[in-house]
Design a protein around this motif. Sequence first.
Motif, PDB file in Angstrom:
ATOM      1  N   LYS A  17     -17.530 -40.608  44.713  1.00 24.48           N
ATOM      2  CA  LYS A  17     -18.396 -40.636  45.906  1.00 24.48           C
ATOM      3  C   LYS A  17     -17.587 -40.801  47.197  1.00 24.48           C
ATOM      4  O   LYS A  17     -17.777 -40.047  48.156  1.00 24.48           O
ATOM      5  N   LEU A  48     -23.229 -37.850  41.351  1.00 26.89           N
ATOM      6  CA  LEU A  48     -21.922 -37.443  40.811  1.00 26.89           C
ATOM      7  C   LEU A  48     -21.722 -38.080  39.444  1.00 26.89           C
ATOM      8  O   LEU A  48     -21.970 -39.277  39.270  1.00 26.89           O
ATOM      9  N   VAL A  76     -17.658 -28.795  43.089  1.00 25.04           N
ATOM     10  CA  VAL A  76     -18.723 -29.416  43.892  1.00 25.04           C
ATOM     11  C   VAL A  76     -19.222 -28.441  44.959  1.00 25.04           C
ATOM     12  O   VAL A  76     -18.454 -28.000  45.807  1.00 25.04           O
ATOM     13  N   THR A  77     -20.493 -28.092  44.864  1.00 25.22           N
ATOM     14  CA  THR A  77     -21.129 -27.204  45.830  1.00 25.22           C
ATOM     15  C   THR A  77     -22.367 -27.900  46.370  1.00 25.22           C
ATOM     16  O   THR A  77     -23.197 -28.381  45.595  1.00 25.22           O
ATOM     17  N   CYS A 125     -20.073 -27.622  51.149  1.00 25.18           N
ATOM     18  CA  CYS A 125     -18.936 -27.628  50.218  1.00 25.18           C
ATOM     19  C   CYS A 125     -19.148 -26.485  49.243  1.00 25.18           C
ATOM     20  O   CYS A 125     -20.216 -26.382  48.629  1.00 25.18           O
ATOM     21  N   LEU A 156     -12.658 -34.600  41.716  1.00 26.42           N
ATOM     22  CA  LEU A 156     -13.856 -33.798  42.009  1.00 26.42           C
ATOM     23  C   LEU A 156     -13.618 -32.380  41.510  1.00 26.42           C
ATOM     24  O   LEU A 156     -12.512 -31.853  41.644  1.00 26.42           O
ATOM     25  N   LEU A 205     -15.594 -37.758  48.001  1.00 24.19           N
ATOM     26  CA  LEU A 205     -16.393 -36.671  48.579  1.00 24.19           C
ATOM     27  C   LEU A 205     -16.667 -36.920  50.065  1.00 24.19           C
ATOM     28  O   LEU A 205     -16.599 -35.996  50.886  1.00 24.19           O
ATOM     29  N   ASP A 216     -17.699 -24.962  45.899  1.00 22.12           N
ATOM     30  CA  ASP A 216     -16.848 -25.008  44.709  1.00 22.12           C
ATOM     31  C   ASP A 216     -15.570 -25.823  44.946  1.00 22.12           C
ATOM     32  O   ASP A 216     -14.454 -25.365  44.699  1.00 22.12           O
ATOM     33  N   ARG A 231     -18.342 -34.378  39.020  1.00 19.74           N
ATOM     34  CA  ARG A 231     -19.187 -33.183  39.150  1.00 19.74           C
ATOM     35  C   ARG A 231     -20.574 -33.589  39.626  1.00 19.74           C
ATOM     36  O   ARG A 231     -21.081 -34.643  39.242  1.00 19.74           O
ATOM     37  N   LEU A 232     -21.195 -32.708  40.420  1.00 20.59           N
ATOM     38  CA  LEU A 232     -22.568 -32.983  40.861  1.00 20.59           C
ATOM     39  C   LEU A 232     -23.536 -32.582  39.764  1.00 20.59           C
ATOM     40  O   LEU A 232     -23.440 -31.485  39.213  1.00 20.59           O
TER      41      LEU A 232
END
Length: 230
Positions: free
Chosen positions: A49, A219, A29-30, A8, A26, A52, A10, A223-224
């Motif tokens: 979650k 998360l 997320v990378t 993933c 989300l 994603l 960005d 955001r991670l």
Amino acid sequence: MPEPILRCDDVALTYRAADHPDRTVLRGVTLAVAPGEAVSLVGRSGSGKSSLLHLAAGIAVPTAGRVLLAGHDLGSGSERERTLWRRDTVGLVFQFFHLLPHLSVAENVALPGWLGGLAGREVQARTADLLDRVGLADRAADPVGRLSGGEMQRVALCRALLRRPPLVLADEPTGSLDDTTGREVMDLLLALTRAEGGALLFVTHSRQLAAAADRTLRLVDGRLEPERTA
Ligand SMILES: Nc1ncnc2c1ncn2[C@@H]1O[C@H](COP(=O)(O)OP(=O)(O)OP(=O)(O)O)[C@@H](O)[C@H]1O
Ligand SMILES: [Mg+2]
């Protein structure tokens, strides 16, 4: 690092519907999941979650950024292409099993093989082998609706693994099981995917189960968190 099975870049996901304001769940997320790696995904309820995992499976497409599944850019594919890529690449495990209660244990496991056009004999042998490995060989002919929750989830694991997917995505696979049964199912899921060389990305609310993975992603509000190296 070998080519990731899932990447993933960005990624953002915004849910849009006519009857309520846009909701971005989300952002930025990378991540990359390497072949054969087991990764747990944790975070509070509503942190994104399941969203994603939906992106990873191509059930949802990103609003921004890119999701690459086995090299396929999911955002660029048609729904039909995404379905085929998912079928070839991903095994899915859900909290509530999603089995077909009127089919037998063996029929539930074999279904993805039939849908995928594999030879009947190969599907039969693979089904028998997987059921044996999860301790359910003697239940193969039973209607799946007669099984306990833990047994049903073991059937669902076999179904997910039937086509040897390089990536298994599991959304709270132990979420409806008691602690002991949940631990057993998680041990089986990890052992089976490792034995077959597949990668695993699983969601859990259990700190103990999350720690059984090679690493953990967290998360927070979509955001991670940066990963801590042990
Ligand atoms: N189809 C949808 N339309 C609008 N909002 C949605 C949709 N699906 C999920 N959401 C919202 O997205 C946010 C993230 O939901 P998600 O299901 O990904 O969370 P989660 O981390 O899996 O939570 P849980 O631990 O409770 O399963 C939530 O605020 C949820 O209400
Ligand atoms: Mg969820």
